[in-house]
Design an enzyme around this catalytic site. Structure first.
Site, PDB file in Angstrom:
ATOM      1  N   HIS A 148       0.846  -1.251   0.076  1.00  0.00           N
ATOM      2  CA  HIS A 148      -0.031  -0.108  -0.105  1.00  0.00           C
ATOM      3  C   HIS A 148       0.892   1.269   0.001  1.00  0.00           C
ATOM      4  CE1 HIS A 148      -3.073   3.060   0.965  1.00  0.00           C
ATOM      5  NE2 HIS A 148      -2.195   3.552   1.881  1.00  0.00           N
ATOM      6  N   GLU A 149       1.787   1.358   0.948  1.00  0.00           N
ATOM      7  CA  GLU A 149       2.843   2.532   1.116  1.00  0.00           C
ATOM      8  C   GLU A 149       3.308   2.887  -0.413  1.00  0.00           C
ATOM      9  OE1 GLU A 149       2.763   4.330   3.352  1.00  0.00           O
ATOM     10  OE2 GLU A 149       1.942   3.407   5.020  1.00  0.00           O
ATOM     11  N   THR A 150       3.629   1.844  -1.343  1.00  0.00           N
ATOM     12  CA  THR A 150       4.439   1.990  -2.387  1.00  0.00           C
ATOM     13  C   THR A 150       3.717   1.797  -3.653  1.00  0.00           C
ATOM     14  OG1 THR A 150       5.310  -0.104  -2.322  1.00  0.00           O
ATOM     15  CG2 THR A 150       6.528   1.575  -1.278  1.00  0.00           C
TER      16      THR A 150
END
Length: 290
Positions: free
Chosen positions: A113-115
């Site tokens: 999700h973060e990337t």
């Protein structure tokens, strides 16, 4: 919450629509540290994480991480992931087989999700685009907490989100560097320049309790013991509590947050691939942030 939680501000998730345009156009219709390279054919020594996620499986989970449209193409190699994990011997090695798999699924879901570069109608679906970014795009500030005297900001340096977990703020770069052997305050850029260090910072964040927060690892392997304040805040064990640890100040205690749902989508996919149930308490809608 005494301090902001480390997380990107202009997240790749929010910028996925921009990437979708790029993808369509291109297709026509991050002494002891290892460098970031390393192509296919890596044969790691037996390790807990490599026994759960093979190089072939890793490539299938992150199907588009090396696409031309992804700024992190070529950066997040399987070799770097496995080497980084060897520095944290309890990662993917605590509890029963299902607990170990569930922890790996949760870690990969959060960094995905973060990337992410995915979007709703992305080729192969929105959950095939993790590890597309290695650095926050257009950071809103240098993320310097000038009140933190233990980890003072270095002039001219920016502590915006970098690496798989998008570590941010001087009070995270400083102790991460101290624990891992680099100067996180004077050289935060290394997290986006060396893939081994990038993965190590993500695993450091995952494995390390901070202030009043348990570690993500403790939550996923059943070692979390909520205190009275946690009980009052409804901080129950499960994937949702991990999201609270990662970015609860922005995403938790609110209904239907799209970022929370995106994290859950990745987690469900990875649990399915690894053949393990997702467990309880997937969201943090009713949890107070730390």
């Amino acid at each position: 919450m005494a301090k902001p939680t480390p997380a990107p501000r202009a997240t790749p998730f929010l910028l996925a629509a921009v990437l979708s345009i790029v993808v369509v156009a291109a297709s026509g219709a991050e002494a002891r540290w290892y460098g970031g390279g390393g192509g296919g054919g890596y044969s790691p020594s037996p390790s807990p994480v490599s026994s759960i996620v093979s190089e072939q499986l890793y490539a299938s989970l992150f199907l588009h991480k090396d696409d031309a449209a992804c700024p992190a193409r070529g950066f997040y190699t399987y070799a770097s992931f496995v080497r980084a994990a060897t520095r944290f011997p309890r990662f993917a090695a605590t509890g029963c087989a299902d607990a170990r798999k569930r922890e790996v699924a949760a870690f990969l879901a959060q960094i995905s999700h973060e990337t992410t570069g995915g979007w709703a109608t992305a080729p192969d679906g929105p959950y095939a685009w993790g590890l597309c970014y290695k650095e926050e795009i257009n950071p809103q500030s240098s993320y310097c907490d000038a009140t933190d005297k233990q980890w003072p900001c270095y002039p001219g340096k920016s502590y915006h989100g970098r690496g798989p977990i998008q570590i941010s703020w001087n009070f995270n770069y400083g102790p991460a560097g101290q624990a891992l052997g680099f100067d996180g305050l004077r050289n935060p850029e290394i997290v986006a320049n060396c893939s081994d260090i990038a993965f190590q910072t993500a695993l450091w964040f995952w494995m390390t309790p901070r202030d009043t927060k348990p570690s993500c690892h403790q939550v996923m392997v059943g070692e979390y013991r909520p205190g009275p304040a946690d009980v009052a805040a409804n901080r129950t064990a499960g994937f949702g509590l991990v999201t609270n640890i990662v970015n609860g100040g922005l995403e938790c205690n609110r209904a239907g947050d799209a970022r929370v749902n995106n994290r859950i989508g990745f987690y469900r996919r990875y649990c399915q691939v690894l053949g393990v149930d997702v467990g309880p308490n997937l969201d943090c809608e009713h949890q107070q942030p730390f």
